[in-house]
Write a protein that holds these residues in place. Structure first.
Motif: not given
Length: 258
Positions: A219-223
């Motif tokens: 959620v924080a830095a996945g994409s």
């Protein structure tokens, strides 16, 4: 007719239960299903434990990869966007590599950290607790900032198809916030792992806890899509338009946080 169907159903369930060697009362449908579930779970657990003994490294890597993919899938399900297979693959590849590192590094950490450093500061607690805290801090303050996150940002960025500059920008923007969350989440979890979990089951235990952490991380830095598009915009701005003498770019890309 209904009585015949009911009798046939109970007979089938009783036969299924008997296959697991379960004492059963045909009139108690709930008890039969409950016993069958417990027996099946026990056999599955036994098979997994045997796999850990016979193929420890491969089993830990596969466990980590499957649960990391599941955690990312849960995170992706929060949005209306199409499921990103490259993002999922990046999390799976990273977690497989990290479980392999843990497999080889944990015995070294346990051997070197036996409570000799924190023991005097934790004299009111058993030595085992001081050792567990030392091992936890060695992992969280040694491996995590100097291996876990550099490899995470590099590998997931590469698999998701962003440039080295974009991956670096993504790391700069997300490292400190993630590191804070990392310490809050993982110090208690790893203290339990080193202090109370059997060595053979430590990495599977972390993989299960990692399901929750992967959700947070994803959620924080996945994409990396926002960073990729930022880099593309920079490239387009660098190309001079027709009728100009040259193209200049001031400032740097501002990547969007996920």
């Amino acid at each position: 007719m209904m009585m015949m169907l009911r009798s046939l159903l109970l007979c089938c369930i009783a036969t299924f239960a008997q296959g697991f060697g379960i004492p059963h009362d045909p009139s108690s449908l709930v008890d039969v299903v409950s016993h069958a579930t417990v027996a099946f779970t026990g056999k599955l657990s036994g098979a997994y434990t045997d796999s850990l003994v016979q193929h420890p490294l491969a089993t830990k890597m596969i466990t980590g990869g499957v649960l990391a993919t599941s955690g990312d899938a849960l995170a992706q399900s929060r949005t209306d966007e199409q499921y990103d297979t490259r993002r999922a693959a990046s999390f799976m590849a990273f977690d497989i590599c990290y479980r392999a590192l843990q497999h080889f590094s944990f015995p070294i950490i346990v051997h070197e950290c036996q409570g000799q450093f924190l023991g005097p500061l934790m004299s009111t607690f058993p030595t085992e607790y001081a050792a567990a805290m030392e091992q936890t801090l060695a992992s969280q303050l040694g491996i995590v900032p100097f291996f876990y996150y550099p490899v995470f940002f590099a590998l997931t960025g590469f698999v998701q198809g962003i440039s080295a500059d974009a991956a670096l920008e993504r790391a700069k923007e997300n490292f400190l916030p993630l590191m804070k969350r990392n310490l809050i989440f993982w110090i208690p979890v790893q203290f339990v792992q080193f202090g109370f979990i059997d060595e053979q089951l430590q990495i599977p235990f972390l993989s299960v806890a990692g399901l929750c952490w992967t959700f947070i991380l994803s959620v924080a830095a996945g994409s990396a899509k926002g960073y990729s598009s930022s880099q593309q915009q920079i490239s387009e701005q660098d190309v001079p338009t027709q009728g100009t003498k040259g193209g200049s770019l001031k400032g740097s890309a501002r990547a969007s946080s996920n």
